[in-house]
Motif scaffolding. Structure first.
Motif, mmCIF file in Angstrom:
data_model
loop_
_atom_site.group_PDB
_atom_site.id
_atom_site.type_symbol
_atom_site.label_atom_id
_atom_site.label_comp_id
_atom_site.label_asym_id
_atom_site.label_seq_id
_atom_site.Cartn_x
_atom_site.Cartn_y
_atom_site.Cartn_z
ATOM 1 N N PRO A 176 0.824 -1.211 0.000
ATOM 2 C CA PRO A 176 0.000 0.000 0.000
ATOM 3 C C PRO A 176 0.859 1.264 0.000
ATOM 4 O O PRO A 176 1.966 1.270 0.522
ATOM 5 C CB PRO A 176 -0.797 -0.115 1.296
ATOM 6 N N VAL A 177 0.330 2.297 -0.606
ATOM 7 C CA VAL A 177 0.967 3.610 -0.561
ATOM 8 C C VAL A 177 0.197 4.412 0.472
ATOM 9 O O VAL A 177 -1.027 4.403 0.496
ATOM 10 C CB VAL A 177 0.910 4.304 -1.937
ATOM 11 N N GLY A 192 -0.686 8.669 7.329
ATOM 12 C CA GLY A 192 -0.889 7.234 7.505
ATOM 13 C C GLY A 192 -2.058 6.652 6.741
ATOM 14 O O GLY A 192 -2.223 5.443 6.672
ATOM 15 N N ALA A 193 -2.905 7.488 6.155
ATOM 16 C CA ALA A 193 -4.064 7.009 5.405
ATOM 17 C C ALA A 193 -3.623 6.379 4.080
ATOM 18 O O ALA A 193 -2.613 6.775 3.500
ATOM 19 C CB ALA A 193 -5.024 8.164 5.122
#
Length: 97
Positions: A71-72, A77-78
């Motif tokens: 994940p990016v 942090g979202a």
């Protein structure tokens, strides 16, 4: 590279879309991808005389060095699924902003 032709929503104008595929490169560092994209864009300009594009998108399947999806995340942090570019240089202007 492949040419795909499609009609606009008003079905009056025909547009040509070009897909440049990088699957054969496998898992590569993003710097190497940058150089490949840059070389292909220069080829489109110099050899194929492409001058303008509309609504371009770049989809990047982000992975680790083994090709596993990761994940990016945004700085807070979202999860990040889309990045809008803020690059803007009007085509009608012949000077740097």
């Amino acid at each position: 590279m492949s040419n795909n032709h499609f009609l606009s929503s008003d079905n009056k104008k025909q547009f040509s879309a070009l897909t440049i595929e990088y699957k054969v490169l496998g898992t590569i560092p993003i710097d190497e991808l940058f150089h490949a994209i840059k070389a292909d864009i220069e080829s489109l300009k110099d050899i194929h005389k492409v001058e303008f594009v509309t609504g371009a998108k770049l989809k990047l399947p982000v992975t680790d060095n083994y090709g596993q999806p990761i994940p990016v995340r945004r700085p807070n942090g979202a999860h990040m699924h889309m990045m809008h570019t803020y690059h803007h240089r009007p085509a009608c202007k012949d000077y740097e902003l």
